[in-house]
Every structure is written in C-alpha cells, then in structure tokens.
Design a protein around this motif. Sequence first.
Motif, PDB file in Angstrom:
ATOM      1  N   ASP A 231       6.983  -4.582  10.187  1.00 36.76           N
ATOM      2  CA  ASP A 231       8.395  -4.883  10.473  1.00 36.76           C
ATOM      3  C   ASP A 231       8.967  -5.937   9.521  1.00 36.76           C
ATOM      4  OD1 ASP A 231       8.407  -3.133  12.668  1.00 36.76           O
ATOM      5  OD2 ASP A 231       7.555  -4.684  13.969  1.00 36.76           O
ATOM      6  N   GLY A 232       8.141  -6.397   8.589  1.00 38.48           N
ATOM      7  CA  GLY A 232       8.601  -7.433   7.666  1.00 38.48           C
ATOM      8  C   GLY A 232       9.371  -6.878   6.488  1.00 38.48           C
ATOM      9  N   LYS A 233       9.921  -7.793   5.684  1.00 39.60           N
ATOM     10  CA  LYS A 233      10.632  -7.403   4.467  1.00 39.60           C
ATOM     11  C   LYS A 233       9.625  -7.122   3.349  1.00 39.60           C
ATOM     12  CE  LYS A 233      14.746 -10.216   5.434  1.00 39.60           C
ATOM     13  NZ  LYS A 233      15.611 -11.327   4.923  1.00 39.60           N
ATOM     14  N   SER A 234      10.037  -6.330   2.395  1.00 39.72           N
ATOM     15  CA  SER A 234       9.192  -6.047   1.241  1.00 39.72           C
ATOM     16  C   SER A 234       9.190  -7.260   0.304  1.00 39.72           C
ATOM     17  CB  SER A 234       9.710  -4.821   0.497  1.00 39.72           C
ATOM     18  OG  SER A 234       8.891  -4.543  -0.622  1.00 39.72           O
ATOM     19  N   PRO A 235       8.029  -7.634  -0.262  1.00 37.01           N
ATOM     20  CA  PRO A 235       8.018  -8.763  -1.196  1.00 37.01           C
ATOM     21  C   PRO A 235       8.715  -8.391  -2.495  1.00 37.01           C
ATOM     22  CG  PRO A 235       5.885  -7.688  -1.182  1.00 37.01           C
ATOM     23  CD  PRO A 235       6.694  -7.036  -0.101  1.00 37.01           C
ATOM     24  N   ASN A 236       9.218  -9.397  -3.164  1.00 33.92           N
ATOM     25  CA  ASN A 236       9.899  -9.182  -4.436  1.00 33.92           C
ATOM     26  C   ASN A 236       9.103  -9.882  -5.532  1.00 33.92           C
ATOM     27  OD1 ASN A 236      11.826  -8.434  -6.330  1.00 33.92           O
ATOM     28  ND2 ASN A 236      13.149 -10.198  -5.900  1.00 33.92           N
ATOM     29  N   PHE A 237       8.008  -9.266  -5.941  1.00 31.94           N
ATOM     30  CA  PHE A 237       7.117  -9.877  -6.920  1.00 31.94           C
ATOM     31  C   PHE A 237       7.685  -9.761  -8.339  1.00 31.94           C
ATOM     32  CE2 PHE A 237       3.567  -8.503  -3.892  1.00 31.94           C
ATOM     33  CZ  PHE A 237       3.461  -9.767  -3.312  1.00 31.94           C
ATOM     34  N   GLU A 238       7.511 -10.813  -9.116  1.00 27.13           N
ATOM     35  CA  GLU A 238       7.741 -10.742 -10.554  1.00 27.13           C
ATOM     36  C   GLU A 238       6.387 -10.558 -11.207  1.00 27.13           C
ATOM     37  OE1 GLU A 238      10.024 -13.876 -12.246  1.00 27.13           O
ATOM     38  OE2 GLU A 238      11.633 -13.753 -10.756  1.00 27.13           O
ATOM     39  N   VAL A 261       0.645  -3.274   1.591  1.00 29.08           N
ATOM     40  CA  VAL A 261      -0.709  -2.751   1.762  1.00 29.08           C
ATOM     41  C   VAL A 261      -1.605  -3.488   0.777  1.00 29.08           C
ATOM     42  CG1 VAL A 261      -2.222  -0.748   1.498  1.00 29.08           C
ATOM     43  CG2 VAL A 261       0.042  -0.471   2.524  1.00 29.08           C
ATOM     44  N   LEU A 262      -2.713  -4.036   1.278  1.00 32.41           N
ATOM     45  CA  LEU A 262      -3.705  -4.692   0.426  1.00 32.41           C
ATOM     46  C   LEU A 262      -4.919  -3.780   0.302  1.00 32.41           C
ATOM     47  CD1 LEU A 262      -3.740  -8.394   1.728  1.00 32.41           C
ATOM     48  CD2 LEU A 262      -2.609  -7.498  -0.309  1.00 32.41           C
ATOM     49  N   LEU A 263      -5.331  -3.519  -0.920  1.00 28.82           N
ATOM     50  CA  LEU A 263      -6.481  -2.651  -1.157  1.00 28.82           C
ATOM     51  C   LEU A 263      -7.617  -3.467  -1.766  1.00 28.82           C
ATOM     52  CD1 LEU A 263      -4.750   0.506  -2.684  1.00 28.82           C
ATOM     53  CD2 LEU A 263      -5.381   0.090  -0.290  1.00 28.82           C
ATOM     54  N   ASP A 264      -8.751  -3.485  -1.102  1.00 31.28           N
ATOM     55  CA  ASP A 264      -9.967  -4.107  -1.637  1.00 31.28           C
ATOM     56  C   ASP A 264     -10.749  -3.008  -2.342  1.00 31.28           C
ATOM     57  OD1 ASP A 264     -12.608  -5.126  -1.967  1.00 31.28           O
ATOM     58  OD2 ASP A 264     -12.275  -6.562  -0.351  1.00 31.28           O
ATOM     59  N   THR A 265     -10.786  -3.054  -3.673  1.00 33.82           N
ATOM     60  CA  THR A 265     -11.340  -1.944  -4.443  1.00 33.82           C
ATOM     61  C   THR A 265     -12.814  -2.135  -4.789  1.00 33.82           C
ATOM     62  OG1 THR A 265     -10.676  -2.887  -6.594  1.00 33.82           O
ATOM     63  CG2 THR A 265      -9.062  -1.511  -5.436  1.00 33.82           C
ATOM     64  N   VAL A 299       6.027   1.428   0.148  1.00 35.25           N
ATOM     65  CA  VAL A 299       5.494   0.117   0.539  1.00 35.25           C
ATOM     66  C   VAL A 299       4.785  -0.526  -0.666  1.00 35.25           C
ATOM     67  CG1 VAL A 299       3.861  -1.105   2.048  1.00 35.25           C
ATOM     68  CG2 VAL A 299       5.220   0.794   2.947  1.00 35.25           C
ATOM     69  N   GLN A 300       4.990  -1.819  -0.842  1.00 37.45           N
ATOM     70  CA  GLN A 300       4.334  -2.545  -1.922  1.00 37.45           C
ATOM     71  C   GLN A 300       2.808  -2.537  -1.715  1.00 37.45           C
ATOM     72  OE1 GLN A 300       5.583  -4.410  -4.831  1.00 37.45           O
ATOM     73  NE2 GLN A 300       3.384  -4.147  -5.214  1.00 37.45           N
ATOM     74  N   ILE A 301       2.083  -2.129  -2.740  1.00 45.64           N
ATOM     75  CA  ILE A 301       0.619  -2.095  -2.715  1.00 45.64           C
ATOM     76  C   ILE A 301       0.084  -3.138  -3.686  1.00 45.64           C
ATOM     77  CG2 ILE A 301      -1.433  -0.712  -3.211  1.00 45.64           C
ATOM     78  CD1 ILE A 301       0.195   1.781  -2.496  1.00 45.64           C
ATOM     79  N   VAL A 302      -0.868  -3.941  -3.232  1.00 47.36           N
ATOM     80  CA  VAL A 302      -1.553  -4.899  -4.098  1.00 47.36           C
ATOM     81  C   VAL A 302      -3.050  -4.620  -3.997  1.00 47.36           C
ATOM     82  CG1 VAL A 302      -2.066  -7.318  -4.584  1.00 47.36           C
ATOM     83  CG2 VAL A 302       0.225  -6.658  -3.805  1.00 47.36           C
ATOM     84  N   ALA A 303      -3.679  -4.378  -5.122  1.00 51.86           N
ATOM     85  CA  ALA A 303      -5.119  -4.135  -5.163  1.00 51.86           C
ATOM     86  C   ALA A 303      -5.827  -5.340  -5.770  1.00 51.86           C
ATOM     87  CB  ALA A 303      -5.424  -2.884  -5.986  1.00 51.86           C
ATOM     88  N   TYR A 304      -7.029  -5.583  -5.290  1.00 52.32           N
ATOM     89  CA  TYR A 304      -7.827  -6.664  -5.886  1.00 52.32           C
ATOM     90  C   TYR A 304      -9.285  -6.243  -5.953  1.00 52.32           C
ATOM     91  CZ  TYR A 304      -9.359  -7.960  -1.129  1.00 52.32           C
ATOM     92  OH  TYR A 304      -9.896  -7.956   0.139  1.00 52.32           O
ATOM     93  N   GLY A 323       2.179   8.764  -8.372  1.00 57.43           N
ATOM     94  CA  GLY A 323       3.559   8.535  -7.956  1.00 57.43           C
ATOM     95  C   GLY A 323       3.788   7.276  -7.146  1.00 57.43           C
ATOM     96  N   TYR A 324       2.767   6.423  -7.012  1.00 53.77           N
ATOM     97  CA  TYR A 324       2.935   5.141  -6.311  1.00 53.77           C
ATOM     98  C   TYR A 324       3.411   4.101  -7.323  1.00 53.77           C
ATOM     99  CZ  TYR A 324       0.456   7.068  -2.278  1.00 53.77           C
ATOM    100  OH  TYR A 324       0.080   7.818  -1.185  1.00 53.77           O
ATOM    101  N   LYS A 325       4.681   3.788  -7.298  1.00 54.03           N
ATOM    102  CA  LYS A 325       5.277   2.907  -8.305  1.00 54.03           C
ATOM    103  C   LYS A 325       5.264   1.433  -7.896  1.00 54.03           C
ATOM    104  CE  LYS A 325       6.121   6.526 -10.764  1.00 54.03           C
ATOM    105  NZ  LYS A 325       5.219   6.836 -11.907  1.00 54.03           N
ATOM    106  N   LYS A 326       5.303   1.173  -6.598  1.00 53.09           N
ATOM    107  CA  LYS A 326       5.333  -0.220  -6.118  1.00 53.09           C
ATOM    108  C   LYS A 326       3.897  -0.733  -5.983  1.00 53.09           C
ATOM    109  CE  LYS A 326       8.424  -1.518  -3.184  1.00 53.09           C
ATOM    110  NZ  LYS A 326       9.283  -1.699  -1.972  1.00 53.09           N
ATOM    111  N   THR A 327       3.282  -0.952  -7.110  1.00 50.26           N
ATOM    112  CA  THR A 327       1.857  -1.296  -7.139  1.00 50.26           C
ATOM    113  C   THR A 327       1.617  -2.488  -8.046  1.00 50.26           C
ATOM    114  OG1 THR A 327       1.575   0.346  -8.884  1.00 50.26           O
ATOM    115  CG2 THR A 327       1.006   1.029  -6.649  1.00 50.26           C
ATOM    116  N   ALA A 328       0.582  -3.255  -7.727  1.00 48.33           N
ATOM    117  CA  ALA A 328       0.239  -4.438  -8.521  1.00 48.33           C
ATOM    118  C   ALA A 328      -1.238  -4.767  -8.343  1.00 48.33           C
ATOM    119  CB  ALA A 328       1.087  -5.638  -8.093  1.00 48.33           C
ATOM    120  N   THR A 329      -1.775  -5.494  -9.301  1.00 46.37           N
ATOM    121  CA  THR A 329      -3.151  -6.017  -9.248  1.00 46.37           C
ATOM    122  C   THR A 329      -3.100  -7.522  -9.075  1.00 46.37           C
ATOM    123  OG1 THR A 329      -4.100  -4.263 -10.643  1.00 46.37           O
ATOM    124  CG2 THR A 329      -5.271  -6.360 -10.584  1.00 46.37           C
TER     125      THR A 329
END
Length: 351
Positions: A231-238, A261-265, A299-304, A323-329
């Motif tokens: 239910d939270g807002k999406s982060p606005n990462f630079e 979404v946090l992904l532990d890879t 949804v913003q995805i961050v993998a680590y 096709g997942y564009k809102k992604t970051a490491t």
Amino acid sequence: MVSLVLTSPFVVAQEYEKRSPPRKLTTAQAKVAEANYKKYCVLCHGEDRQGHVNDHAPSLRSQSLFESGVPHAILRPLSFGREGTPMGGYLDEVGGPMTLDEVWNLTYWLFEKSGAERVRLSTKPVYGDIKQGEKIYQKECADCHGKSGEGVTGPALGNQSALAHNTDEFIRYAIRHGRQDTPMPAFEDKLSSADIDNVTAFLRSRGKNWEMKKNILKALPTPEQYVINPDGKSPNFELSDGLYVSSHDLNKALVAKNKMVLLDTRVTSVWQTAHIEGAVPLPYYADLEATVKDIPKDVQIVAYCSCPRAAADSVIKQLRGLGYKKTATLYEGIFGWMNMGYPVMHGDVLD
C-alpha cells in the motif's frame, strides 16, 4: 607413509604416497555434474574452471588443490559454503539446490577434469612457532590474503569454516606447492620447512573459537508476500549508470515503507542464514521466467547479491530482457549493506 628427502640445507621436500583415484563417474553422472557446474559455478569460477571471474573465486583446476583436497576439501565448501564469503552451500539439506549424490558427483567431476593424482595427507596437527609464523605471514601473504586473513585478491585464509574443515596438512601442502594456474606461488623453494610449519601453525591458531551451529530452515516466501509494503508509494531512485541504487537510498525507501520487491540472488542457503527483511530468494541460476511470473512489472525491483554485484547484475539484465524496466541492483551488495550498519534478518539456529 610420508618420507622426508633432504634437497638442500634450507629446504626439506616431502614426498607423499599416492592414493587410488575415487570412483569413476558414469557417462550419465558426468553429464549431470557438468550441467550443474555450468548452472551454479560458471558465474564466479569461469567456463574453464579458471577462477577469479567474480569475487576472486578460486581456480578449480589447480593440480595441488585436487591432489590434496578430494573429496572433503572440495565437498564440504560445495555442500555447506564458506560462512562470511559469497560462497553459499549448495546441498539441499542447508537450502541449496543439489542432492548429496549430486554434490559428490560434482566433486568427482571436478577431480576428473583436473587430471590430478591424489596424495595421502596426514591428519596429525602441524606444530610450529605461531609468532614467527605471523611475522612471515604478514611479510609474504598479507598483500593477497589480508592482514587478518580476510582475503583481498586471494582466498580468506582466516575464514572460520575453512579452518574448521581443512586439516593442517592440507594447509601446509598448499603453502608448499602453491596453486597452479593462480597467482599463489609455491613456497617450498623460498621458505624453510620449519617456517612453512610456522605459517601453518599461525593460520590454525586463527580458528580455535569456531563453533558449528545448524540453521533451522525457514519457509520460503509465497507469491502474495513478494511485494513488500503493497500500500506504500513507489520509491523514486536516482540510479547510477542507470542500474545501481545505493544502500543509503534503499534503506531510506525501506524506512519510508515504499512499495517494492527485493530479490536475493544468492544461493538460497545463504538467504536462510541472513537476508534483508522482505527479500525473496531468487538465485541467479533459477528459471527466471517461471519464477518471476508472479511479480508485477509496475513495481520497483531491487536485486542484491554478495559478489558484490555480479549475480544481481545477471538477474537484472535478464529481467530487463523480459520487460521489467523498474529494476535496479544494490551497488554495495549485502556485505556492504551489513558493513554500513543496515539491518538484516538472521536465520534461526539450533544450539
């Protein structure tokens, strides 16, 4: 029996009794083992087992390693990992993806590929002058292995699980003969036999307080738990380089209860040991299309990972291709995250 041969007033060379080779894999077993190597090991150890592709992962084709280390010096870290390093445990009993038979077969496949002949090592302690060994270590070893054995460009020789699993003679053999196809030289022509014993004794002294504990495996998150703070807002990462988010910014978003979404890879066994709260285990070797079908693309995805970025980068690259564009490491990786004082969830253990 081990025999001693005097080669000079300075160096005493040691001849080791040859051991018979372990059981030979069937064609079917070798095929599965090779596939498992390609799936789980290539990312860090390399296509040709050359090592140092990511995170200074050691060479898995060194003659001296397989002469002295098969089976247990290979089998144990492969099964249970190296605590405090990016090497996770791949045995299913600790949360990994392989059965015990598959771990044994991969160990023997690596041995067969090395072309080495096994030698018989003593299981007796190696005695030496610990203080003198420390002086030699700081002079000869610290640049690569770290002043405290933490590892720099070479393996972490102070790693507690490694010291617990490896015999003194295995350590001495590596110092004496080096590791072929790696920057690790042989010291048998540089250090006296006594000083090699001193360094061995010093390294052994670093592992006296290690205590084995068994993790209690946690249930893996279900798809409805993938999105944290729904239910939270999406982060606005630079993002730096269009890819990386800093630990500072990720923690700020978590504190603000942003939706993501946090992904532990990493291999799932190390997710079981410690992970960022809310993270979903999605190992770098997973069938990505099947695994992410339950993750929404908006949804913003961050993998680590802990490489600090290689495994996470690989997963994010595949996600973007799907096709997942809102992604970051996470730039610093989980070890950097922890070293900066940010929180993790630790696994439960049995005393």
